[in-house]
Design a protein around this motif. Sequence first.
Motif, PDB file in Angstrom:
ATOM      1  N   THR A 174     -42.488  37.301 -20.463  1.00 51.22           N
ATOM      2  CA  THR A 174     -43.049  37.408 -21.148  1.00 51.22           C
ATOM      3  C   THR A 174     -43.940  35.901 -21.838  1.00 51.22           C
ATOM      4  N   GLN A 175     -42.515  35.047 -20.563  1.00 50.61           N
ATOM      5  CA  GLN A 175     -42.845  34.230 -21.167  1.00 50.61           C
ATOM      6  C   GLN A 175     -44.332  33.003 -20.511  1.00 50.61           C
ATOM      7  N   ARG A 176     -44.652  31.994 -20.968  1.00 51.43           N
ATOM      8  CA  ARG A 176     -45.672  31.696 -20.099  1.00 51.43           C
ATOM      9  C   ARG A 176     -44.731  30.581 -19.357  1.00 51.43           C
ATOM     10  N   HIS A 177     -45.838  29.977 -18.003  1.00 52.11           N
ATOM     11  CA  HIS A 177     -45.536  28.761 -16.987  1.00 52.11           C
ATOM     12  C   HIS A 177     -44.317  28.995 -16.168  1.00 52.11           C
ATOM     13  N   ILE A 178     -43.219  30.585 -16.091  1.00 50.69           N
ATOM     14  CA  ILE A 178     -43.120  30.878 -15.025  1.00 50.69           C
ATOM     15  C   ILE A 178     -43.387  31.715 -14.775  1.00 50.69           C
ATOM     16  N   THR A 179     -42.854  31.878 -13.400  1.00 56.05           N
ATOM     17  CA  THR A 179     -42.635  33.389 -12.598  1.00 56.05           C
ATOM     18  C   THR A 179     -41.096  34.384 -12.410  1.00 56.05           C
ATOM     19  N   ILE A 180     -41.196  35.459 -13.022  1.00 56.17           N
ATOM     20  CA  ILE A 180     -39.846  35.870 -12.333  1.00 56.17           C
ATOM     21  C   ILE A 180     -40.223  36.819 -12.177  1.00 56.17           C
ATOM     22  N   HIS A 181     -39.175  37.077 -10.260  1.00 61.75           N
ATOM     23  CA  HIS A 181     -39.093  37.932  -9.168  1.00 61.75           C
ATOM     24  C   HIS A 181     -37.835  39.281  -9.901  1.00 61.75           C
ATOM     25  N   HIS A 182     -38.259  40.148  -9.339  1.00 66.02           N
ATOM     26  CA  HIS A 182     -37.162  41.763 -10.154  1.00 66.02           C
ATOM     27  C   HIS A 182     -37.236  42.382  -8.802  1.00 66.02           C
ATOM     28  N   ASP A 183     -36.570  42.006  -7.904  1.00 70.09           N
ATOM     29  CA  ASP A 183     -35.703  43.468  -6.860  1.00 70.09           C
ATOM     30  C   ASP A 183     -35.409  44.025  -7.228  1.00 70.09           C
ATOM     31  N   GLU A 184     -35.092  45.721  -7.591  1.00 67.74           N
ATOM     32  CA  GLU A 184     -34.140  46.174  -7.330  1.00 67.74           C
ATOM     33  C   GLU A 184     -33.717  47.364  -6.049  1.00 67.74           C
ATOM     34  N   ILE A 185     -32.844  47.149  -5.672  1.00 68.69           N
ATOM     35  CA  ILE A 185     -31.936  47.490  -4.314  1.00 68.69           C
ATOM     36  C   ILE A 185     -31.262  49.174  -4.605  1.00 68.69           C
ATOM     37  N   PRO A 186     -32.280  50.288  -3.913  1.00 70.44           N
ATOM     38  CA  PRO A 186     -32.416  51.800  -4.095  1.00 70.44           C
ATOM     39  C   PRO A 186     -30.355  51.255  -2.981  1.00 70.44           C
ATOM     40  N   ARG A 187     -29.792  52.550  -3.794  1.00 65.27           N
ATOM     41  CA  ARG A 187     -28.840  53.204  -3.310  1.00 65.27           C
ATOM     42  C   ARG A 187     -27.463  52.688  -3.735  1.00 65.27           C
ATOM     43  N   ALA A 188     -28.136  50.704  -4.049  1.00 64.76           N
ATOM     44  CA  ALA A 188     -26.602  50.080  -4.033  1.00 64.76           C
ATOM     45  C   ALA A 188     -25.545  49.798  -5.171  1.00 64.76           C
ATOM     46  N   ASN A 189     -24.247  49.886  -5.171  1.00 61.09           N
ATOM     47  CA  ASN A 189     -24.008  49.557  -6.318  1.00 61.09           C
ATOM     48  C   ASN A 189     -23.574  48.251  -7.150  1.00 61.09           C
ATOM     49  N   PHE A 191     -21.796  45.614  -6.213  1.00 58.98           N
ATOM     50  CA  PHE A 191     -20.849  45.023  -4.897  1.00 58.98           C
ATOM     51  C   PHE A 191     -21.240  45.183  -4.053  1.00 58.98           C
ATOM     52  N   TYR A 192     -22.494  46.375  -3.793  1.00 57.08           N
ATOM     53  CA  TYR A 192     -23.494  46.188  -2.334  1.00 57.08           C
ATOM     54  C   TYR A 192     -22.820  46.544  -0.958  1.00 57.08           C
ATOM     55  N   GLU A 193     -21.377  47.319  -2.091  1.00 54.83           N
ATOM     56  CA  GLU A 193     -20.906  47.182  -0.624  1.00 54.83           C
ATOM     57  C   GLU A 193     -21.254  48.189   1.184  1.00 54.83           C
ATOM     58  N   ASN A 194     -22.683  49.000   0.856  1.00 50.29           N
ATOM     59  CA  ASN A 194     -23.204  49.865   1.807  1.00 50.29           C
ATOM     60  C   ASN A 194     -24.631  48.795   1.813  1.00 50.29           C
ATOM     61  N   GLU A 195     -24.999  47.946   1.052  1.00 50.54           N
ATOM     62  CA  GLU A 195     -26.687  47.892   0.832  1.00 50.54           C
ATOM     63  C   GLU A 195     -26.630  45.775   1.290  1.00 50.54           C
ATOM     64  N   MET A 196     -25.397  45.302   1.429  1.00 52.09           N
ATOM     65  CA  MET A 196     -25.274  43.294   1.494  1.00 52.09           C
ATOM     66  C   MET A 196     -26.785  43.371   3.195  1.00 52.09           C
ATOM     67  N   ASP A 197     -27.298  43.642   3.428  1.00 54.64           N
ATOM     68  CA  ASP A 197     -28.360  43.495   4.492  1.00 54.64           C
ATOM     69  C   ASP A 197     -29.149  43.011   3.851  1.00 54.64           C
ATOM     70  N   MET A 198     -29.982  44.729   2.023  1.00 52.03           N
ATOM     71  CA  MET A 198     -31.022  44.768   1.663  1.00 52.03           C
ATOM     72  C   MET A 198     -30.826  43.504   0.692  1.00 52.03           C
ATOM     73  N   LEU A 199     -29.611  43.286  -0.028  1.00 50.84           N
ATOM     74  CA  LEU A 199     -29.312  41.958  -1.116  1.00 50.84           C
ATOM     75  C   LEU A 199     -29.877  40.656   0.175  1.00 50.84           C
ATOM     76  N   MET A 200     -29.038  40.948   0.969  1.00 44.58           N
ATOM     77  CA  MET A 200     -30.011  39.555   1.616  1.00 44.58           C
ATOM     78  C   MET A 200     -30.789  39.050   1.805  1.00 44.58           C
ATOM     79  N   ALA A 201     -31.806  40.544   2.719  1.00 45.29           N
ATOM     80  CA  ALA A 201     -32.569  40.153   2.993  1.00 45.29           C
ATOM     81  C   ALA A 201     -34.403  39.607   1.969  1.00 45.29           C
ATOM     82  N   SER A 202     -33.732  40.660   0.215  1.00 54.92           N
ATOM     83  CA  SER A 202     -34.682  39.913  -1.052  1.00 54.92           C
ATOM     84  C   SER A 202     -34.430  38.460  -1.360  1.00 54.92           C
TER      85      SER A 202
END
Length: 218
Positions: A174-189, A191-202
């Motif tokens: 809702t704040q002006r003059h900034i942009t917030i991106h948001h990625d939700e990684i499916p299946r990731a807990n 610690f991203y135990e099985n999703e490190m590749d997706m985390l770092m791709a993001s």
Amino acid sequence: MPAIAIPGPEGRLEARFSPPPRPRAPVAMILHPHPQAGGTMNDRITQALYKTFVARGFAVLRFNFRGVGRSEGEFDNGIGELSDAASALDWVQSFHPEASTTWIAGFSFGAWIGMQLLMRRPEIRGFISVSPPSNMYDFSFLAPCPSSGIIIQGAQDEVVNPNAVQKLVDKLRTQRHITIHHDEIPRANHFYENEMDMLMASVNNYLDFRLDPNSPIK
């Protein structure tokens, strides 16, 4: 990368530093998860963030908060840790005063500390917050959030509630003059135990976008 000791408010802070590869290289500082839950600068997500910024030509620092590893002092519930982070950034800036820009990245507790540091340091122009613990800590200090960044969250996080993170994102958007991106990684807990590749791709997709000379976010 050899260990170094940098001055902190309660004594020495154990750190790793990758010096600037060229004049005016940007700076990034990486903050680790909760000291009382086993968090250290050698956490694998903290290390992965560190290596990503090194590969992109940043001067990069990661360090152990007070009382962790060889860092002096004792855990201080976030208050002292914020002072540690400010002192660590001071050290980087004294070593490399001509940095073109400054980024902060943190995982979990480190994301909370990093977003507090944003409020104190206007030179920080970008942030990466991985699993910010918005169901555990008050993030209302982000009023307004001073810079653009990305918040990344695991959809199956058992520590940080994804709905609480979504509420934080919605509020910041809702704040002006900034942009917030948001990625939700499916299946990731948490610690991203099985999703490190997706985390770092993001992370890397966002850095590709922000570091492009033609990026709409400066």
